[in-house]
Design an enzyme around this catalytic site. Structure first.
Site, PDB file in Angstrom:
ATOM      1  N   LYS A  54       2.142  -3.372   7.406  1.00 14.07           N
ATOM      2  CA  LYS A  54       2.423  -3.576   5.978  1.00 14.07           C
ATOM      3  C   LYS A  54       3.870  -3.173   5.674  1.00 14.07           C
ATOM      4  O   LYS A  54       4.558  -3.830   4.883  1.00 14.07           O
ATOM      5  CB  LYS A  54       1.454  -2.751   5.104  1.00 14.07           C
ATOM      6  CG  LYS A  54       0.024  -3.262   5.071  1.00 14.07           C
ATOM      7  CD  LYS A  54      -0.120  -4.649   4.463  1.00 14.07           C
ATOM      8  CE  LYS A  54       0.104  -4.668   2.964  1.00 14.07           C
ATOM      9  NZ  LYS A  54      -0.208  -6.021   2.390  1.00 14.07           N
TER      10      LYS A  54
ATOM     11  N   TYR B  49      -1.958  -0.534  10.973  1.00 14.55           N
ATOM     12  CA  TYR B  49      -2.076  -1.196   9.659  1.00 14.55           C
ATOM     13  C   TYR B  49      -0.861  -0.896   8.791  1.00 14.55           C
ATOM     14  O   TYR B  49      -0.182  -1.811   8.300  1.00 14.55           O
ATOM     15  CB  TYR B  49      -3.362  -0.749   8.945  1.00 14.55           C
ATOM     16  CG  TYR B  49      -3.370  -1.072   7.460  1.00 14.55           C
ATOM     17  CD1 TYR B  49      -3.348  -2.392   7.009  1.00 14.55           C
ATOM     18  CD2 TYR B  49      -3.371  -0.048   6.498  1.00 14.55           C
ATOM     19  CE1 TYR B  49      -3.335  -2.689   5.650  1.00 14.55           C
ATOM     20  CE2 TYR B  49      -3.361  -0.339   5.134  1.00 14.55           C
ATOM     21  CZ  TYR B  49      -3.344  -1.664   4.716  1.00 14.55           C
ATOM     22  OH  TYR B  49      -3.326  -1.952   3.368  1.00 14.55           O
TER      23      TYR B  49
ATOM     24  N   THR C 183       0.816  -1.208   0.000  1.00 17.98           N
ATOM     25  CA  THR C 183       0.000   0.000   0.000  1.00 17.98           C
ATOM     26  C   THR C 183       0.851   1.260   0.000  1.00 17.98           C
ATOM     27  O   THR C 183       2.001   1.234   0.463  1.00 17.98           O
ATOM     28  CB  THR C 183      -0.912  -0.020   1.247  1.00 17.98           C
ATOM     29  OG1 THR C 183      -1.459   1.272   1.451  1.00 17.98           O
ATOM     30  CG2 THR C 183      -0.139  -0.391   2.514  1.00 17.98           C
ATOM     31  N   ASP C 184       0.266   2.359  -0.467  1.00 20.14           N
ATOM     32  CA  ASP C 184       0.965   3.653  -0.382  1.00 20.14           C
ATOM     33  C   ASP C 184       1.046   4.159   1.060  1.00 20.14           C
ATOM     34  O   ASP C 184       1.815   5.078   1.353  1.00 20.14           O
ATOM     35  CB  ASP C 184       0.288   4.703  -1.282  1.00 20.14           C
ATOM     36  CG  ASP C 184      -1.177   4.983  -0.945  1.00 20.14           C
ATOM     37  OD1 ASP C 184      -1.732   4.329  -0.036  1.00 20.14           O
ATOM     38  OD2 ASP C 184      -1.772   5.865  -1.602  1.00 20.14           O
ATOM     39  N   GLU C 185       0.242   3.548   1.967  1.00 23.13           N
ATOM     40  CA  GLU C 185       0.172   4.082   3.334  1.00 23.13           C
ATOM     41  C   GLU C 185       1.484   3.897   4.094  1.00 23.13           C
ATOM     42  O   GLU C 185       1.712   4.560   5.104  1.00 23.13           O
ATOM     43  CB  GLU C 185      -1.004   3.442   4.085  1.00 23.13           C
ATOM     44  CG  GLU C 185      -2.296   3.660   3.326  1.00 23.13           C
ATOM     45  CD  GLU C 185      -3.561   3.334   4.098  1.00 23.13           C
ATOM     46  OE1 GLU C 185      -3.529   3.344   5.337  1.00 23.13           O
ATOM     47  OE2 GLU C 185      -4.583   3.083   3.441  1.00 23.13           O
TER      48      GLU C 185
HETATM   49  P1  NAD Z   1      -9.444  -7.563   2.103  1.00 22.06           P
HETATM   50  O1  NAD Z   1      -9.416  -7.299   3.582  1.00 22.06           O
HETATM   51  O2  NAD Z   1     -10.691  -7.309   1.343  1.00 22.06           O
HETATM   52  O3  NAD Z   1      -9.039  -9.085   1.820  1.00 22.06           O
HETATM   53  C1  NAD Z   1      -8.019  -9.747   2.505  1.00 22.06           C
HETATM   54  C2  NAD Z   1      -8.187 -11.243   2.256  1.00 22.06           C
HETATM   55  O4  NAD Z   1      -7.103 -11.921   2.913  1.00 22.06           O
HETATM   56  C3  NAD Z   1      -9.484 -11.802   2.829  1.00 22.06           C
HETATM   57  O5  NAD Z   1     -10.089 -12.648   1.882  1.00 22.06           O
HETATM   58  C4  NAD Z   1      -9.028 -12.602   4.043  1.00 22.06           C
HETATM   59  O6  NAD Z   1      -9.854 -13.716   4.326  1.00 22.06           O
HETATM   60  C5  NAD Z   1      -7.637 -13.041   3.617  1.00 22.06           C
HETATM   61  N1  NAD Z   1      -6.738 -13.297   4.750  1.00 22.06           N
HETATM   62  C6  NAD Z   1      -6.556 -12.548   5.874  1.00 22.06           C
HETATM   63  N2  NAD Z   1      -5.649 -13.120   6.682  1.00 22.06           N
HETATM   64  C7  NAD Z   1      -5.240 -14.262   6.051  1.00 22.06           C
HETATM   65  C8  NAD Z   1      -4.310 -15.277   6.384  1.00 22.06           C
HETATM   66  N3  NAD Z   1      -3.608 -15.235   7.522  1.00 22.06           N
HETATM   67  N4  NAD Z   1      -4.123 -16.288   5.522  1.00 22.06           N
HETATM   68  C9  NAD Z   1      -4.822 -16.347   4.364  1.00 22.06           C
HETATM   69  N5  NAD Z   1      -5.727 -15.412   4.005  1.00 22.06           N
HETATM   70  C10 NAD Z   1      -5.937 -14.380   4.842  1.00 22.06           C
HETATM   71  O7  NAD Z   1      -8.220  -6.731   1.532  1.00 22.06           O
HETATM   72  P2  NAD Z   1      -8.040  -6.034   0.108  1.00 22.06           P
HETATM   73  O8  NAD Z   1      -8.583  -4.658   0.181  1.00 22.06           O
HETATM   74  O9  NAD Z   1      -8.492  -6.958  -0.946  1.00 22.06           O
HETATM   75  O10 NAD Z   1      -6.453  -5.893   0.067  1.00 22.06           O
HETATM   76  C11 NAD Z   1      -5.644  -6.946  -0.458  1.00 22.06           C
HETATM   77  C12 NAD Z   1      -4.190  -6.546  -0.314  1.00 22.06           C
HETATM   78  O11 NAD Z   1      -3.951  -5.324  -1.005  1.00 22.06           O
HETATM   79  C13 NAD Z   1      -3.759  -6.309   1.142  1.00 22.06           C
HETATM   80  O12 NAD Z   1      -2.469  -6.807   1.291  1.00 22.06           O
HETATM   81  C14 NAD Z   1      -3.779  -4.795   1.267  1.00 22.06           C
HETATM   82  O13 NAD Z   1      -2.843  -4.358   2.236  1.00 22.06           O
HETATM   83  C15 NAD Z   1      -3.380  -4.376  -0.127  1.00 22.06           C
HETATM   84  N6  NAD Z   1      -3.872  -3.067  -0.566  1.00 22.06           N
HETATM   85  C16 NAD Z   1      -5.199  -2.751  -0.450  1.00 22.06           C
HETATM   86  C17 NAD Z   1      -5.659  -1.522  -0.917  1.00 22.06           C
HETATM   87  C18 NAD Z   1      -7.119  -1.147  -0.853  1.00 22.06           C
HETATM   88  O14 NAD Z   1      -7.468  -0.009  -1.180  1.00 22.06           O
HETATM   89  N7  NAD Z   1      -8.031  -2.047  -0.476  1.00 22.06           N
HETATM   90  C19 NAD Z   1      -4.765  -0.619  -1.492  1.00 22.06           C
HETATM   91  C20 NAD Z   1      -3.413  -0.982  -1.591  1.00 22.06           C
HETATM   92  C21 NAD Z   1      -2.992  -2.211  -1.137  1.00 22.06           C
HETATM   93  P1  TYD Z   2     -10.713   3.883   4.155  1.00 21.52           P
HETATM   94  O1  TYD Z   2     -11.640   3.455   3.063  1.00 21.52           O
HETATM   95  O2  TYD Z   2     -10.853   3.262   5.506  1.00 21.52           O
HETATM   96  O3  TYD Z   2      -9.236   3.716   3.577  1.00 21.52           O
HETATM   97  P2  TYD Z   2      -7.813   4.238   4.189  1.00 21.52           P
HETATM   98  O4  TYD Z   2      -7.999   4.673   5.583  1.00 21.52           O
HETATM   99  O5  TYD Z   2      -6.991   2.988   4.094  1.00 21.52           O
HETATM  100  O6  TYD Z   2      -7.374   5.335   3.268  1.00 21.52           O
HETATM  101  O7  TYD Z   2     -10.867   5.452   4.329  1.00 21.52           O
HETATM  102  C1  TYD Z   2     -10.646   6.351   3.258  1.00 21.52           C
HETATM  103  C2  TYD Z   2     -10.745   7.738   3.798  1.00 21.52           C
HETATM  104  O8  TYD Z   2     -12.102   7.980   4.203  1.00 21.52           O
HETATM  105  C3  TYD Z   2      -9.896   7.965   5.039  1.00 21.52           C
HETATM  106  O9  TYD Z   2      -9.372   9.298   5.006  1.00 21.52           O
HETATM  107  C4  TYD Z   2     -10.883   7.832   6.190  1.00 21.52           C
HETATM  108  C5  TYD Z   2     -12.177   8.325   5.592  1.00 21.52           C
HETATM  109  N1  TYD Z   2     -13.418   7.701   6.108  1.00 21.52           N
HETATM  110  C6  TYD Z   2     -14.477   8.503   6.533  1.00 21.52           C
HETATM  111  O10 TYD Z   2     -14.409   9.754   6.504  1.00 21.52           O
HETATM  112  N2  TYD Z   2     -15.604   7.895   6.995  1.00 21.52           N
HETATM  113  C7  TYD Z   2     -15.723   6.532   7.058  1.00 21.52           C
HETATM  114  O11 TYD Z   2     -16.779   6.015   7.511  1.00 21.52           O
HETATM  115  C8  TYD Z   2     -14.634   5.716   6.599  1.00 21.52           C
HETATM  116  C9  TYD Z   2     -14.721   4.208   6.647  1.00 21.52           C
HETATM  117  C10 TYD Z   2     -13.502   6.356   6.116  1.00 21.52           C
END
Ligand code: NAD
Ligand code: TYD
Length: 354
Positions: free
Chosen positions: A162, A158, A132-134
């Site tokens: 990561k 989080y 992630t960019d975070e």
């Molecule tokens: P998500 O929470 O929707 O899915 C995570 C999946 O991993 C789930 O299906 C869960 O059951 C599985 N999981 C959790 N712990 C596990 C374990 N110990 N063993 C096997 N499976 C396990 O997450 P997402 O949003 O799909 O993100 C996927 C990846 O991308 C993550 O690594 C996250 O950090 C990264 N990422 C997400 C975003 C975003 O905006 N959602 C952006 C950048 C990077």
């Molecule tokens: P989120 O989707 O949780 O992603 P991340 O924190 O990983 O960027 O949140 C996106 C942005 O939206 C973040 O600045 C927090 C804000 N946010 C709200 O304002 N209200 C909400 O209910 C949620 C879930 C997030």
């Protein structure tokens, strides 16, 4: 074949579906099915022999070793993680366990497997870590976007967990020669997004007549990328990325949270008018800010564009329209997720499979 971890979650399920829509190369999908894992995301693959689902933990070295021995994947794409910042603030332990300790166990099992491969297979093998960019921390309004050279300054449990996993992946390349690739992506949105994150929560709450909770002043900025564009970037990095390199992935689309919420309300006003004829904007409620809330993320995705020729296809306007259309067309998915019934669905549909 390839091994995908976390392939029942939001991005992982989109990735598996896209992969199998474009290729006949089989996928072993290893997912623990935490609250975020939902096999209903993969309904269309029921009976498809190219998809082998295994419920299990990336931290289970014995299971990983046996899956690797049995299936001999040429690549692993690691999506599995705890992914929600707010949950990490309320309970960081799962994030440390999964994102750090279990990722370490996964890397150890993969290293043993890779060490024992024939030299040709060793050369072509890839471990792609999805991050992630975070991890880069927070930017002020006028600072330049994150490049791959930006120092790691994670601010939430989080992002710190990561960041730790990214460092482990890097060390396994530097020390043991494991052929790794790391991608750091901005905020994704699209189908299958669990309604605890901003965009799906706002859509689902709006339709349910509930408040739309905006944290603090709503002026925090994120870069948003449609999930299918993230999937295409990962495929491109897997195909052509240089081993040991990091690639930032982003949508060139920075927006303050309040603007995102207002866009969603305006589109819902057009597509699904409220019964009382009023705007969904009336449901917006400002609530207490998230502790340690990062002010701005911005991704400079020029390296992946320059070196690998990747750029996103969707604009925010096209992507958010597709996303809202998906949520409107998939109200059963929404109600199964919000009621918790998706867990029973797994029992009914998947356990019956041979
Ligand atoms: P998500 O929470 O929707 O899915 C995570 C999946 O991993 C789930 O299906 C869960 O059951 C599985 N999981 C959790 N712990 C596990 C374990 N110990 N063993 C096997 N499976 C396990 O997450 P997402 O949003 O799909 O993100 C996927 C990846 O991308 C993550 O690594 C996250 O950090 C990264 N990422 C997400 C975003 C975003 O905006 N959602 C952006 C950048 C990077
Ligand atoms: P989120 O989707 O949780 O992603 P991340 O924190 O990983 O960027 O949140 C996106 C942005 O939206 C973040 O600045 C927090 C804000 N946010 C709200 O304002 N209200 C909400 O209910 C949620 C879930 C997030």
């Amino acid at each position: 074949m390839i091994l995908v971890t976390g392939g029942a979650g939001f991005i992982g399920s989109n990735f598996v579906l896209d992969w199998l829509a474009q290729s006949d190369e089989a996928v072993i999908n290893l997912d623990l099915l935490t609250y975020a894992g939902n096999l209903e995301n993969l309904t269309s693959l029921l009976g498809d022999t190219r998809h082998i689902f295994v419920q299990g933990n990336i931290g289970d070295s014995t299971l990983i070793a046996s899956l690797l021995q049995q299936h001999q994947p040429r690549a692993i794409i690691n999506f599995a993680a705890e992914s929600h910042v707010d949950r990490s603030i309320h309970g960081p332990a799962d994030f440390i366990q999964t994102n750090i300790v279990s990722t370490f166990h996964l890397l150890e099992a993969v290293r043993t497997y890779w060490d024992n491969l024939h030299v040709d297979a060793q050369t072509t093998f890839r471990f792609l870590h999805v991050s992630t960019d975070e991890v880069y921390g927070s930017l002020t309004k006028n600072e330049p976007a994150f490049t791959e050279a930006h120092p790691y300054q994670p601010n939430s449990p989080y992002s710190a967990s990561k960041a730790a996993s990214d460092h482990l992946v890097r060390a396994y390349h530097h020390t043991y020669g494991l052929p790794v690739l790391t991608t750091n992506c901005s905020n994704n949105y699209g189908p299958h997004h669990f309604p605890e994150k901003l965009i799906p929560l706002m859509i689902v709450n709006a339709l349910a007549g509930k408040p739309l909770p905006v944290y603090g002043d709503g002026q925090q900025i994120r870069d948003w990328l449609y999930v299918k564009d993230h999937c295409s970037a990962i495929r491109r990095v897997l195909d052509a990325g240089t081993v040991g390199e990091v690639y930032n992935i982003g949508g060139w689309n920075e927006k303050p949270n309040i603007e995102i919420v207002r866009i969603i309300c305006t589109l819902l006003d057009q597509l699904h008018t409220r019964a009382d004829g009023k705007s969904y904007n009336e449901q917006i409620t400002y609530v207490t800010d998230r502790p340690g809330h990062d002010r701005r993320y911005a991704i400079d995705a020029s390296k992946i564009a320059r070196e690998l020729g990747w750029k996103p296809i969707e604009t925010f306007d096209s992507g958010i329209r597709k996303t809202i259309a998906w949520y409107l067309a998939n109200q059963d998915w929404v109600s199964n997720v919000t009621s918790g019934a998706y867990k029973n669905w797994i029992e009914q549909h998947y356990k019956a499979q041979p």
